[in-house]
Motif scaffolding. Structure first.
Motif, PDB file in Angstrom:
ATOM      1  N   MET A   1       0.841  -1.189   0.000  1.00  0.00           N
ATOM      2  CA  MET A   1       0.000   0.000   0.000  1.00  0.00           C
ATOM      3  C   MET A   1       0.881   1.247   0.000  1.00  0.00           C
ATOM      4  N   VAL A   2       0.415   2.280  -0.709  1.00  0.00           N
ATOM      5  CA  VAL A   2       1.096   3.573  -0.711  1.00  0.00           C
ATOM      6  C   VAL A   2       0.050   4.656  -0.485  1.00  0.00           C
TER       7      VAL A   2
ATOM      8  N   VAL B   1       4.753  -3.086   8.468  1.00  0.00           N
ATOM      9  CA  VAL B   1       4.139  -3.477   7.192  1.00  0.00           C
ATOM     10  C   VAL B   1       5.146  -3.944   6.145  1.00  0.00           C
ATOM     11  N   TYR B   2       6.426  -3.724   6.388  1.00  0.00           N
ATOM     12  CA  TYR B   2       7.480  -4.207   5.491  1.00  0.00           C
ATOM     13  C   TYR B   2       8.260  -5.318   6.172  1.00  0.00           C
TER      14      TYR B   2
ATOM     15  N   TRP C   1      -1.736   0.246   7.958  1.00  0.00           N
ATOM     16  CA  TRP C   1      -0.742   1.220   7.486  1.00  0.00           C
ATOM     17  C   TRP C   1      -1.120   2.599   8.039  1.00  0.00           C
ATOM     18  N   HIS C   2      -0.148   3.280   8.615  1.00  0.00           N
ATOM     19  CA  HIS C   2      -0.389   4.612   9.169  1.00  0.00           C
ATOM     20  C   HIS C   2       0.400   5.654   8.371  1.00  0.00           C
TER      21      HIS C   2
ATOM     22  N   ALA D   1      -3.518   0.604  -3.469  1.00  0.00           N
ATOM     23  CA  ALA D   1      -3.130  -0.698  -2.919  1.00  0.00           C
ATOM     24  C   ALA D   1      -3.279  -1.771  -3.983  1.00  0.00           C
ATOM     25  N   SER D   2      -2.329  -2.698  -4.023  1.00  0.00           N
ATOM     26  CA  SER D   2      -2.405  -3.821  -4.947  1.00  0.00           C
ATOM     27  C   SER D   2      -1.420  -4.899  -4.529  1.00  0.00           C
ATOM     28  N   ARG D   3      -1.821  -6.141  -4.696  1.00  0.00           N
ATOM     29  CA  ARG D   3      -0.892  -7.252  -4.458  1.00  0.00           C
ATOM     30  C   ARG D   3       0.202  -7.283  -5.523  1.00  0.00           C
TER      31      ARG D   3
END
Length: 405
Positions: free
Chosen positions: A1-2, A13-14, A54-55, A68-70
């Protein structure tokens, strides 16, 4: 996600490897892969466990957005800002977008666009600049933009540079784009021209003042809407010209023919500085450019913005005032339309010498004819007005003179 702004919980998240690569990117002028094409189908490219939260943190922004994308490949590089601060250029795109001059160059483009505009106009104010490959041609939000995943080369540079240019207009300078599209899209199109010329020694530069004779005639046709027209009232067929192209041409004319780059750039920077995170009207822009430029420009706004004036200046005649060229030659111009502008003139002489000068706009104060005098050192062989074709002249056939043979 960005998303818009700064990711504040990257370790949640990473993966540890991705966190390390992200830190490397923050200190690199070259693009660093955060999540590679090979990791897209690898379950280990996500932290183990349940759902991720994600914050993002964003300030001084009129809006935010996210993607967002896989399937996202993710890369990043450092943005160097004039104050010494750093920001982060980041791109998220699918494997299908990796091709010759494709999205693997996106972060390079983001970095170059933001560094140029920050140095030239006003420092970029957000902690990150994210470019997302998607199905839209191009759309802007503070700190994040969406561009077509199919774009490559000059098209990709153009859309990236344009969408991130919007971070100055209208994200920083908060123009009401629903009332003054020309101060949003048009100002952005103008700064895009300068950033494109500067990028990688002009790799994608194909600048043209008016896009050819037919486009010039369309821009200044009888049914073109004046720039001041509200965008929802502009004829649909005219919108691209009235909102994007003509205001950019207007600013180029003001910069290159009226104020000169030094005065214009200083005034334009002051306008951005004075109206950062505020909401200017056209009259605020007019006043700033006049006050900082040191010149009354009412005649300019009247012709370019408030009305749909046309421009056609003709070279009527070249007449000796004595028996020898050095005794003087009278050159007469005629303004056949309503728009007034300074007129660049090139004079060629038989001995190979040339003279270049500009007839000031004040020449038209007392009517449509203007005569000026030159004192060449030999016979004049040719006179050309607007030799570099920087003026929106609708009839260039009457722009030159040669003596009868």
């Amino acid at each position: 996600m960005v998303g818009s702004g700064e990711l504040v919980n990257e370790k949640d998240v990473y993966t540890s490897a991705q966190v390390s690569r992200l830190e490397q990117a923050r200190n690199s002028d070259k693009t660093v892969l955060i999540r590679s094409a090979g990791e897209v189908t690898d379950a280990k490219s996500r932290p183990s466990g349940g759902p991720l939260t994600w914050h993002f943190r964003m300030q001084n922004a009129r809006d935010v957005s996210w993607g967002a994308s896989r399937a996202f490949v993710l890369d990043a590089a450092r943005i160097n800002l004039p104050s010494g601060k750093k920001s982060l250029a980041m791109s998220a795109y699918p494997v299908e977008s990796i091709k010759e001059n494709g999205w693997q160059r996106s972060t390079e483009f983001v970095k170059a666009s933001i560094e140029f505009n920050s140095a030239q106009w006003f420092e970029y104010s957000y902690p990150a600049a994210v470019n997302v490959a998607g199905i839209v041609g191009g759309m802007e939000y503070p700190g994040i933009v969406f561009c077509s995943y199919l774009s490559t080369g000059a098209d990709l540079w153009g859309v990236v540079d344009h969408e991130f240019g919007h971070n100055w207009f209208p994200m920083i300078v908060g123009t009401n784009e629903r009332k003054y599209a020309w101060m949003d899209e048009g100002f952005n199109t103008f700064i895009n021209g300068l950033s494109t010329a500067a990028f990688n020694k002009g790799e994608f530069n194909s600048f043209s003042y008016f896009g050819g004779e037919e486009m010039l005639k369309f821009t200044f046709n009888d049914k073109m809407d004046p720039l001041y027209t509200r965008p929802d009232e502009i004829t649909e067929f005219n919108l691209g010209t009235a909102a994007y192209d003509k205001p950019s041409q207007m600013l180029n004319a003001l910069r290159n023919l009226v104020l000169g780059p030094e005065r214009f750039d200083a005034a334009f920077r002051l306008y951005i500085q004075n109206w950062a995170y505020k909401h200017p009207t056209p009259w605020d822009f007019f006043r700033t450019m006049e006050n900082a430029g040191g010149e009354d420009l009412a005649w300019f706004w009247r012709g370019w913005v408030l009305n749909n004036y046309k421009y056609d200046v003709a070279l009527l005649g070249v007449s000796p005032t004595g028996t020898k060229p050095e005794q003087g030659v009278a050159i007469t111009l005629e303004n056949k339309e309503q728009m007034v502008m300074p007129v660049p003139v090139l004079i060629k002489e038989a001995n190979g010498k040339t003279q270049s000068f500009t007839v000031p706009v004040e020449a038209w104060l007392r009517g449509s004819d203007a005569t000026f005098f030159v004192y060449p050192s030999s016979k004049i062989t040719e006179v050309i007005i607007d030799p570099d074709k920087k003026l929106p002249d609708l009839n260039r056939k009457n722009n030159s003179w040669k003596p009868a043979m």
